[in-house]
Design an enzyme around this catalytic site. Structure first.
Site, PDB file in Angstrom:
ATOM      1  N   ASP A 241       0.793  -1.135   0.033  1.00 32.33           N
ATOM      2  CA  ASP A 241      -0.101   0.134   0.056  1.00 32.33           C
ATOM      3  C   ASP A 241       0.758   1.258  -0.025  1.00 32.33           C
ATOM      4  OD1 ASP A 241      -1.647  -1.989   0.302  1.00 32.33           O
ATOM      5  OD2 ASP A 241      -2.888  -0.893   2.002  1.00 32.33           O
ATOM      6  N   LYS A 242       1.642   1.517   1.099  1.00 34.48           N
ATOM      7  CA  LYS A 242       2.013   3.047   1.291  1.00 34.48           C
ATOM      8  C   LYS A 242       3.281   3.020   0.494  1.00 34.48           C
ATOM      9  CE  LYS A 242      -1.491   3.234   3.744  1.00 34.48           C
ATOM     10  NZ  LYS A 242      -1.562   1.765   3.315  1.00 34.48           N
TER      11      LYS A 242
ATOM     12  N   SER B 180      -9.446  -0.480   4.549  1.00 32.79           N
ATOM     13  CA  SER B 180      -8.523  -1.248   3.895  1.00 32.79           C
ATOM     14  C   SER B 180      -9.351  -1.089   2.070  1.00 32.79           C
ATOM     15  CB  SER B 180      -8.703  -2.600   4.143  1.00 32.79           C
ATOM     16  OG  SER B 180      -8.006  -3.669   3.212  1.00 32.79           O
TER      17      SER B 180
END
Length: 473
Positions: A41-42, A389
């Site tokens: 994700d990040k 999420s």
């Protein structure tokens, strides 16, 4: 790994650490150009942010999505695995069965197989122009992924020799292209945090309202998990993001003059990329829905906006009015849902989980998965100043801005207050008299800080609201 415990305070905050670390190492070592290899994700937005801040030639090549899992002949992924906990709590699965399901859901290396945050961001590297065609969807275990990496290594030398910089590629038009593709693929709501943060590093702005504006004019062309039954390997075999952009180009919804890292424009890349499977990538004449996958709601609860993945909301929950069940911690809400204290018609409200109040804006996958797992996703909504999420589905409304720690009507919602949600009309209202809200605010005190030392304390003091991308000032 960080999901559903204290560690979830760190992923969004780590976006800034990753960008800072890349800046530090690149400038300290006098590096001329960068091949950036993220996958979850990040790391993806952080690397794109760092590329803009450094503004030296850069190319993104991700690790790719994992294959779709199978359990007893049915597709399984990270999202559906979390939802099985509810089946276990209801006595419909044994502990051994739920463990076997978990082992089946993520069968190999790569980012989780649905259109969750990692895959959404990897797909959007193609729309932004910083990733080669196929970067978002070529499966992790395919030879084509290794070949893509080889081409990326060759191409970065070309970008350096040609003097093409990230700022030449990531323009305002490129950002709008990315938002448009995001709406068409029903991407993760986390894009409303990451794309504005990316824009800032390139000296640009991408207000939250742009997402809603593009959603209203961009049809939803894909139904990838958690919005539907398809997965990233299905999207790959259908033609991938280049084919999605082909269909958007047919509707004149893209700026095709934007340049990309392969030396061609968006228009040149997509001109022969008609989708191979119309069941996975629909045309503009036959979309899954006329509007895009994300909606921005406003009202007295969220004057600066709140975000919902409308593509993952069942039709009957797009309008919902019910009493609030209020919690200040994600864990308390999850336990209440599993214990049967949340009933049909309720609106679960989770406060003090925003960028400052969390701190770190935890993902609320546990309570949303609990709602689905307990069979309440067609009857219960959830509102929070935290985030979700990309695997979340249901009437889950997050990113409430300003957040509870700022002292707003959202801060003083009480058990039993009636909340009116109208996704189609983009409305989110607390049905309490203004005079009562004002009286509550006069007596309101913020929750004591949940973290009192370390990086997150510094982060909480400098992070902006979710409506501005949770950027660090």
């Amino acid at each position: 790994i960080t999901m559903s415990h204290e560690g979830m305070r760190y992923p969004l905050a780590s976006r800034e650490l990753i960008a800072d670390s890349i800046e530090s190492m690149t400038l300290a070592h006098g590096i001329d150009a960068l091949v950036m290899i993220p996958n979850c994700d990040k790391t993806v937005p952080a690397m794109i942010m760092a590329a803009g801040r450094l503004n030296i030639p850069a190319i993104i090549v991700s690790g790719g999505p994992m294959p779709t899992g199978k359990y007893k002949g049915e597709d399984a992924d990270y999202s559906t695995a979390i939802e099985q906990i509810g089946q276990y709590k209801r006595g419909n699965m044994t502990e051994e069965e739920i463990e076997n399901y978990a082992l089946s859901a993520c069968p190999g290396c790569g980012s989780c197989a649905g259109m969750f945050t990692a895959n959404t961001m990897n797909c959007l590297t193609e729309a932004l122009g910083l990733g080669l065609p196929g970067n978002g969807t070529i499966p992790s275990h395919f030879g084509a992924r290794i070949a893509l990496a080889k081409r990326a290594g060759i191409r970065i030398v070309g970008l350096f020799n040609e003097g093409v910089l990230p700022s030449d590629i990531v323009t305002q038009d490129a950002l709008i292209n990315a938002v448009t593709v995001d709406m068409a693929i029903a991407g993760s709501t986390n894009t409303t945090l990451h794309l504005p943060a990316i824009a800032r590093e390139y000296g640009l702005e991408l207000p939250l309202d742009v997402f809603d504006e593009m959603s209203k004019k961009t049809p939803s062309l894909c139904k990838i998990s958690p919005s539907g039954k398809h997965h990233l390997d299905d999207l790959y075999f259908a033609g991938g993001i280049q084919s999605v952009m082909y269909e958007l180009g047919q509707m004149n919804l893209l700026n095709e003059d934007c340049i990309t890292v392969n030396g061609k424009t968006i228009g040149e890349n997509i001109k022969n990329e008609k989708p191979a499977l119309s069941s996975v990538i629909r045309s503009g004449d036959d979309p899954f829905s006329k509007e895009g996958g994300i909606a921005v709601l406003k009202g007295n609860i969220a004057p600066d906006g709140a975000v919902v993945k409308v593509a993952a909301v069942v039709e009957e929950m797009r309008k919902h009015r019910g009493p609030a069940k209020v919690f200040n911690y994600m864990e308390d809400a999850t336990n209440a849902i599993y214990d049967g204290k949340v009933v049909a018609g309720d609106v679960v409200v989770i406060k003090y989980e925003g960028p400052k109040g969390g701190p770190g804006m935890r993902e609320m996958l546990s309570p949303t998965a609990a709602i689905v797992g307990m069979g309440l996703d067609r009857e219960v909504a959830l509102i929070t100043d935290g985030r979700f999420s990309g695997a979340t589905r249901g009437a889950a409304i997050g990113h409430v801005s300003p957040e509870a720690t700022e002292g707003t009507p959202f801060s003083v919602i009480e058990d039993g207050d009636i909340i009116n949600i109208d996704i189609e009309n983009r409305s989110l209202e607390l049905e309490v008299e203004d005079s009562i809200i004002e009286e509550r605010l006069n007596n309101w005190k913020p929750l004591d800080p949940k973290v009192t030392k370390g990086y997150l304390v510094r982060y909480a003091k400098s992070v902006s609201s979710a409506s501005r991308g949770a950027i660090v000032e």
